[in-house]
Design a protein around this motif. Structure first.
Motif, PDB file in Angstrom:
ATOM      1  N   ASN A 117       0.530  -1.138   0.022  1.00 12.82           N
ATOM      2  CA  ASN A 117       0.390  -0.321  -0.034  1.00 12.82           C
ATOM      3  C   ASN A 117       1.049   1.197   0.386  1.00 12.82           C
ATOM      4  OD1 ASN A 117      -2.480   0.898   0.264  1.00 12.82           O
ATOM      5  ND2 ASN A 117      -2.017   2.045   1.812  1.00 12.82           N
ATOM      6  N   ALA A 118       2.010   1.554   0.574  1.00 13.36           N
ATOM      7  CA  ALA A 118       2.645   2.575   0.705  1.00 13.36           C
ATOM      8  C   ALA A 118       3.824   2.376  -0.366  1.00 13.36           C
ATOM      9  CB  ALA A 118       3.745   1.572   1.332  1.00 13.36           C
ATOM     10  N   SER A 133      -9.301   3.606  -3.914  1.00 11.84           N
ATOM     11  CA  SER A 133      -9.472   4.232  -2.970  1.00 11.84           C
ATOM     12  C   SER A 133      -8.425   4.633  -1.972  1.00 11.84           C
ATOM     13  CB  SER A 133     -11.764   5.219  -2.624  1.00 11.84           C
ATOM     14  OG  SER A 133     -10.633   5.970  -1.240  1.00 11.84           O
ATOM     15  N   THR A 134      -7.570   5.589  -1.830  1.00 12.32           N
ATOM     16  CA  THR A 134      -5.932   5.678  -0.893  1.00 12.32           C
ATOM     17  C   THR A 134      -7.064   5.096  -0.097  1.00 12.32           C
ATOM     18  OG1 THR A 134      -5.311   6.628  -2.403  1.00 12.32           O
ATOM     19  CG2 THR A 134      -4.256   6.568  -0.214  1.00 12.32           C
ATOM     20  N   ASN A 135      -7.746   6.359   0.725  1.00 15.34           N
ATOM     21  CA  ASN A 135      -8.705   6.150   2.428  1.00 15.34           C
ATOM     22  C   ASN A 135      -8.734   4.706   2.694  1.00 15.34           C
ATOM     23  OD1 ASN A 135      -8.402   8.335   2.056  1.00 15.34           O
ATOM     24  ND2 ASN A 135      -9.572   9.309   1.662  1.00 15.34           N
ATOM     25  N   ARG A 136     -10.372   4.295   1.343  1.00 12.09           N
ATOM     26  CA  ARG A 136     -10.604   2.678   1.547  1.00 12.09           C
ATOM     27  C   ARG A 136      -9.648   1.423   2.066  1.00 12.09           C
ATOM     28  NH1 ARG A 136     -13.008   0.060   5.093  1.00 12.09           N
ATOM     29  NH2 ARG A 136     -13.635  -2.248   4.068  1.00 12.09           N
ATOM     30  N   LEU A 177      -6.930  -2.824   5.725  1.00 11.30           N
ATOM     31  CA  LEU A 177      -5.906  -2.289   6.451  1.00 11.30           C
ATOM     32  C   LEU A 177      -5.881  -2.333   8.046  1.00 11.30           C
ATOM     33  CD1 LEU A 177      -3.402  -1.085   3.709  1.00 11.30           C
ATOM     34  CD2 LEU A 177      -3.457  -3.646   4.356  1.00 11.30           C
ATOM     35  N   ALA A 178      -6.728  -1.114   8.225  1.00  8.51           N
ATOM     36  CA  ALA A 178      -6.287  -1.137  10.465  1.00  8.51           C
ATOM     37  C   ALA A 178      -7.348  -2.264  10.355  1.00  8.51           C
ATOM     38  CB  ALA A 178      -6.970   0.358   9.516  1.00  8.51           C
TER      39      ALA A 178
END
Length: 207
Positions: free
Chosen positions: A131-132, A180-183, A188-189
């Protein structure tokens, strides 16, 4: 070539050890679920048969099965019309999927070894790194691997089969959302929270 027929042809995999009827059904089903045949599109059985050089029998078989799944509908004097997956359908399927996922995770929690937990932790760390790096396709695969790991460790093959069948319907919606980056970060969280609840044997928190 008609782009609709071309989309179905792309998903027609003759390398599989399946009957022609099953392969044609799989191709139509995948194409419709992925949204590559828009809702409201009329499927011309004869045109598909002529262009793909396939008899009408397997095409008719595929469409009959899709009618029973409510992915297409037969309208008198019109023919077969694609219905596809609506947002309402997606919510219903997600609700079912959530309950089954929770059951699989709770069962896996009770059966996993310390080595299994270490492997799952490593999988999530890989997901963070991907993701990073903004490798979206790899993150999507990592999420699928996370789910598959829990299904496998639950040792409930029938449950796994049911969930994977539902998952087919949700691939399109999931891929759109997770791009979407936020999703992706939220997902992941959530995966880390699931892992912690499992490590602590907290069934209520896991639910």
């Amino acid at each position: 070539m008609n782009p609709i027929i071309q989309a179905v042809e792309k998903n027609l995999d003759f390398t599989q050890n399946k009957t022609l009827k099953q392969m044609v059904y799989d191709a139509f089903r995948k194409t419709i679920i992925l949204g590559d045949i828009p809702a409201g599109t009329r499927i011309n059985e004869k045109e598909f048969s002529d262009v793909l050089n396939i008899s009408r029998t397997p095409i008719r078989y595929a469409l009959q099965r899709l009618v029973s799944e409510n992915l297409v509908e037969h309208r008198p004097r019109i023919g077969i019309i694609v219905k596809g997956i609506s947002i309402r359908d997606a919510y219903e399927i997600y609700d079912i999927r959530k309950s089954l996922d929770a059951l699989a995770a709770e069962r896996a929690m009770k059966l996993m070894t310390p080595q299994d937990f270490a492997e799952l932790t490593a999988l999530l760390e890989t997901g963070e790194a991907l993701n990073a790096a903004n490798d979206v396709d790899a993150v999507l695969k990592n999420f699928s691997d996370f789910n598959a790991f829990l299904y496998e460790k639950s040792q409930m093959p029938r449950l796994k089969a049911i969930i994977l069948e539902l998952q087919t319907y949700l691939v399109y919606f999931r891929d759109v959302a997770v791009r979407s980056t936020n999703r992706r970060e939220e997902a992941l969280a959530e995966h880390w929270l699931i892992l912690r609840a499992m490590e602590n044997q907290q069934a209520e928190q896991l639910q």
